[in-house]
Motif scaffolding. Structure first.
Motif, PDB file in Angstrom:
ATOM      1  N   ARG A  49      47.115  26.852  39.911  1.00 34.86           N
ATOM      2  CA  ARG A  49      46.477  25.544  39.993  1.00 34.86           C
ATOM      3  C   ARG A  49      44.952  25.680  39.872  1.00 34.86           C
ATOM      4  N   ALA A  50      44.417  26.785  40.351  1.00 30.05           N
ATOM      5  CA  ALA A  50      42.963  26.977  40.344  1.00 30.05           C
ATOM      6  C   ALA A  50      42.435  27.458  39.002  1.00 30.05           C
ATOM      7  N   GLY A  51      43.297  28.034  38.164  1.00 28.91           N
ATOM      8  CA  GLY A  51      42.806  28.539  36.881  1.00 28.91           C
ATOM      9  C   GLY A  51      43.855  29.354  36.163  1.00 28.91           C
ATOM     10  N   ASP A  52      43.572  29.658  34.909  1.00 29.91           N
ATOM     11  CA  ASP A  52      44.494  30.440  34.090  1.00 29.91           C
ATOM     12  C   ASP A  52      44.562  31.867  34.619  1.00 29.91           C
ATOM     13  N   CYS A  53      45.736  32.313  35.040  1.00 37.15           N
ATOM     14  CA  CYS A  53      45.903  33.655  35.581  1.00 37.15           C
ATOM     15  C   CYS A  53      47.380  34.013  35.564  1.00 37.15           C
ATOM     16  N   THR A  54      47.665  35.289  35.780  1.00 35.74           N
ATOM     17  CA  THR A  54      49.047  35.767  35.868  1.00 35.74           C
ATOM     18  C   THR A  54      49.215  36.519  37.175  1.00 35.74           C
ATOM     19  N   PRO A  55      49.621  35.846  38.236  1.00 35.28           N
ATOM     20  CA  PRO A  55      49.871  36.550  39.498  1.00 35.28           C
ATOM     21  C   PRO A  55      51.108  37.434  39.386  1.00 35.28           C
ATOM     22  N   VAL A  56      51.016  38.624  39.972  1.00 38.20           N
ATOM     23  CA  VAL A  56      52.160  39.545  40.008  1.00 38.20           C
ATOM     24  C   VAL A  56      52.338  40.006  41.453  1.00 38.20           C
ATOM     25  N   PRO A  57      53.585  40.051  41.953  1.00 27.78           N
ATOM     26  CA  PRO A  57      53.797  40.378  43.358  1.00 27.78           C
ATOM     27  C   PRO A  57      53.815  41.876  43.626  1.00 27.78           C
ATOM     28  N   SER A  58      53.284  42.247  44.777  1.00 29.71           N
ATOM     29  CA  SER A  58      53.458  43.587  45.326  1.00 29.71           C
ATOM     30  C   SER A  58      53.980  43.394  46.748  1.00 29.71           C
ATOM     31  N   LEU A  59      55.312  43.431  46.904  1.00 24.65           N
ATOM     32  CA  LEU A  59      55.946  43.168  48.187  1.00 24.65           C
ATOM     33  C   LEU A  59      56.098  44.480  48.950  1.00 24.65           C
ATOM     34  N   VAL A  60      55.477  44.547  50.122  1.00 24.50           N
ATOM     35  CA  VAL A  60      55.524  45.740  50.967  1.00 24.50           C
ATOM     36  C   VAL A  60      56.448  45.441  52.147  1.00 24.50           C
ATOM     37  N   PRO A  61      57.608  46.065  52.220  1.00 20.84           N
ATOM     38  CA  PRO A  61      58.501  45.806  53.357  1.00 20.84           C
ATOM     39  C   PRO A  61      57.782  46.081  54.679  1.00 20.84           C
ATOM     40  N   ILE A  62      58.011  45.215  55.645  1.00 23.07           N
ATOM     41  CA  ILE A  62      57.338  45.362  56.930  1.00 23.07           C
ATOM     42  C   ILE A  62      57.648  46.740  57.521  1.00 23.07           C
ATOM     43  N   GLY A  63      56.616  47.410  57.995  1.00 19.18           N
ATOM     44  CA  GLY A  63      56.753  48.758  58.524  1.00 19.18           C
ATOM     45  C   GLY A  63      56.476  49.847  57.512  1.00 19.18           C
ATOM     46  N   GLU A  64      56.328  49.483  56.227  1.00 22.06           N
ATOM     47  CA  GLU A  64      56.024  50.472  55.200  1.00 22.06           C
ATOM     48  C   GLU A  64      54.560  50.355  54.774  1.00 22.06           C
ATOM     49  N   ARG A  65      54.115  51.283  53.927  1.00 21.38           N
ATOM     50  CA  ARG A  65      52.712  51.345  53.521  1.00 21.38           C
ATOM     51  C   ARG A  65      52.527  50.863  52.082  1.00 21.38           C
ATOM     52  N   PHE A  66      51.406  50.229  51.843  1.00 26.19           N
ATOM     53  CA  PHE A  66      51.026  49.821  50.500  1.00 26.19           C
ATOM     54  C   PHE A  66      50.665  51.049  49.676  1.00 26.19           C
ATOM     55  N   GLU A  67      51.194  51.107  48.452  1.00 24.19           N
ATOM     56  CA  GLU A  67      50.921  52.224  47.553  1.00 24.19           C
ATOM     57  C   GLU A  67      49.814  51.839  46.581  1.00 24.19           C
ATOM     58  N   LEU A  68      48.769  52.660  46.520  1.00 26.17           N
ATOM     59  CA  LEU A  68      47.620  52.358  45.667  1.00 26.17           C
ATOM     60  C   LEU A  68      48.016  52.295  44.192  1.00 26.17           C
ATOM     61  N   GLY A  69      49.093  52.972  43.834  1.00 26.77           N
ATOM     62  CA  GLY A  69      49.552  52.941  42.451  1.00 26.77           C
ATOM     63  C   GLY A  69      49.963  51.563  41.977  1.00 26.77           C
ATOM     64  N   ALA A  70      50.134  50.621  42.911  1.00 27.51           N
ATOM     65  CA  ALA A  70      50.463  49.249  42.518  1.00 27.51           C
ATOM     66  C   ALA A  70      49.310  48.587  41.774  1.00 27.51           C
ATOM     67  N   VAL A  71      48.104  49.100  41.962  1.00 26.35           N
ATOM     68  CA  VAL A  71      46.941  48.545  41.258  1.00 26.35           C
ATOM     69  C   VAL A  71      46.886  49.217  39.885  1.00 26.35           C
ATOM     70  N   THR A  72      47.719  48.759  39.000  1.00 25.80           N
ATOM     71  CA  THR A  72      47.835  49.355  37.675  1.00 25.80           C
ATOM     72  C   THR A  72      46.623  49.007  36.816  1.00 25.80           C
ATOM     73  N   GLU A  73      46.522  49.660  35.671  1.00 22.80           N
ATOM     74  CA  GLU A  73      45.344  49.504  34.808  1.00 22.80           C
ATOM     75  C   GLU A  73      45.168  48.082  34.304  1.00 22.80           C
ATOM     76  N   ASP A  74      46.263  47.316  34.242  1.00 23.25           N
ATOM     77  CA  ASP A  74      46.155  45.951  33.717  1.00 23.25           C
ATOM     78  C   ASP A  74      45.817  44.926  34.792  1.00 23.25           C
ATOM     79  N   VAL A  75      45.660  45.360  36.039  1.00 22.87           N
ATOM     80  CA  VAL A  75      45.299  44.447  37.123  1.00 22.87           C
ATOM     81  C   VAL A  75      43.800  44.156  37.083  1.00 22.87           C
ATOM     82  N   SER A  76      43.450  42.877  37.205  1.00 18.88           N
ATOM     83  CA  SER A  76      42.046  42.458  37.125  1.00 18.88           C
ATOM     84  C   SER A  76      41.475  42.002  38.466  1.00 18.88           C
ATOM     85  N   GLY A  77      42.317  41.885  39.482  1.00 20.59           N
ATOM     86  CA  GLY A  77      41.854  41.485  40.800  1.00 20.59           C
ATOM     87  C   GLY A  77      42.958  41.702  41.812  1.00 20.59           C
TER      88      GLY A  77
END
Length: 299
Positions: A83-111
Motif C-alpha cells: 500500500r505504501a509503494g511498489d515493492c516485493t515483500p518476501v517472508p523469513s519465518l523464524v520458528p519461535i525458539g530458533e535463530r535467524f540465519e543471516l543467509g536469509a539476506v540474499t543478494e537480491d534483498v534491498s531492505g
C-alpha cells in the motif's frame, strides 16, 4: 560502493506499531524509497551501468518470529508495505525458539524489515546476528526498518518487556511481554538509544522513564503508533526525524535527578546522541513515573 549505496546503508526506520491505512506512505514510504535506492545502486554496481535491476521493485525481507501464525502475520505486512509503494515483500519465518540465519539476506534483498510480535522472542531469535547483521547492512548499503518489536531490537540495549521495578508497577501489566521485572538485553546496535513502542496507546512511556531514571539507559525514545522515527538520513546532521500521526518521546537523565521527557511530532527532529542542555527548565524534569511534557521545538 557507490554514493547511492552509502546514502541508504546505515539508515534505520523505527515504527511504533499501528495499522492506519491513511498514513501507510508516511510511515513505510521512506524505508521503501531507501530500499529502492539501494536496489538501483546494487544493480548499477553489478552491471557497470544503471540498467540492471534499477527499475525493478525492491525486495523487502520481512523477518517474523513465527508463533504458529507466521503466514497470516506476513500477509498483513505484505498488504501494508505494498500500500505504501511498489515493492516485493518476501517472508523469513523464524520458528519461535530458533535463530535467524543471516543467509536469509540474499543478494537480491534491498531492505530488511523486522516485524512485530513478542519482543523477548525476537531478541532471542536475532541475538546471534547482532554484529554480523549490522555489518552486512552497512557493507551492502541496505536500510533497516523495525515495526514494534523490530524497532525495539534496533537498539544497542533493548528494552524487551516487564512491568515492574523491584516489584513496583511502572506500566500496565498487559504490556509486560510475558515478563515480570523489566529486562534490558543486547539488541542489534543500529541506534544508540533504547526504543519503546505503542507509547500513547499502551502506556509504555512509564517503563522507559523507569529504565532511564534507574541508569540502565542514557537515552530512550518511546514512539506512538502510526509514527516513524528515521535515523541516519542523508542530511548526516546527527538528528532523528519524526513523521506520522503520533509523537516520539525522547527521555534522558535530567540535571539534578529524575528524567527529562521531550515530545516531538510530525516534521520535528531531535538529537540522536547530543546531551540535553543543562539550562533546560527545571519544570521539564520528571520522575520515573511522569508522563511526557511536549516541546514545540527541537532541542
Amino acid at each position: 560502493m557507490s554514493s547511492g549505496t552509502k546514502s541508504s546503508g546505515g539508515r534505520v526506520f523505527l515504527i511504533g506499531g499501528g495499522w492506519e491505512e491513511t498514513v501507510a506512505d508516511v510511515v513505510h514510504g521512506p524505508f521503501l524509497r531507501a530500499a529502492r535506492a539501494a536496489s538501483a545502486a546494487s544493480g548499477a554496481a553489478r552491471a557497470g551501468a544503471a540498467g540492471a535491476g534499477s527499475g525493478s521493485a525492491p525486495r523487502i525481507l520481512c523477518v517474523i518470529v513465527d508463533e504458529g501464525d507466521g503466514a497470516e502475520q506476513f500477509a498483513r505486512y505484505d498488504v501494508a508495505l505494498r500500500r505504501a509503494g511498489d515493492c516485493t515483500p518476501v517472508p523469513s519465518l523464524v520458528p519461535i525458539g530458533e535463530r535467524f540465519e543471516l543467509g536469509a539476506v540474499t543478494e537480491d534483498v534491498s531492505g530488511v524489515f523486522v516485524c512485530g510480535g513478542l519482543t523477548p522472542a525476537y531478541q532471542e531469535a536475532l541475538a546471534g546476528a547482532s554484529g554480523p547483521l549490522a555489518s552486512l547492512l552497512v557493507e551492502r548499503g541496505l536500510p533497516y526498518a523495525g515495526f514494534s518489536a523490530g524497532a525495539a531490537l534496533a537498539a544497542r540495549d533493548a528494552v524487551v518487556g516487564g512491568w515492574l521495578v523491584d516489584g513496583v508497577a511502572v506500566c500496565p501489566p498487559d504490556t509486560a511481554e510475558d515478563l515480570e521485572e523489566i529486562e534490558v538485553r543486547a539488541g542489534l546496535g543500529l541506534v544508540p538509544f533504547g526504543v519503546e513502542n505503542h507509547a500513547a496507546q499502551w502506556g509504555t512511556l512509564g517503563r522507559l522513564t523507569a529504565v532511564v531514571a534507574g541508569g540502565r539507559l542514557a537515552h530512550g525514545v518511546a514512539i506512538d503508533e502510526n509514527t516513524l522515527v528515521e535515523v541516519g538520513g542523508e542530511g548526516g546532521d546527527g538528528r532523528a526525524r519524526v513523521s506520522g500521526l503520533g509523537r516520539a518521546h525522547s527521555v534522558r537523565p535530567a540535571p539534578g535527578g529524575g528524567v527529562l521527557v521531550r515530545s516531538y511530532g510530525d516534521g520535528e527532529s531531535f538529537p540522536v546522541s547530543a546531551p540535553v542542555p543543562v539550562s533546560a527548565p527545571a519544570s521539564a524534569s520528571a520522575s520515573a513515573s511522569a508522563s511526557a511534557s511536549a516541546s514545540a521545538s527541537a532541542s
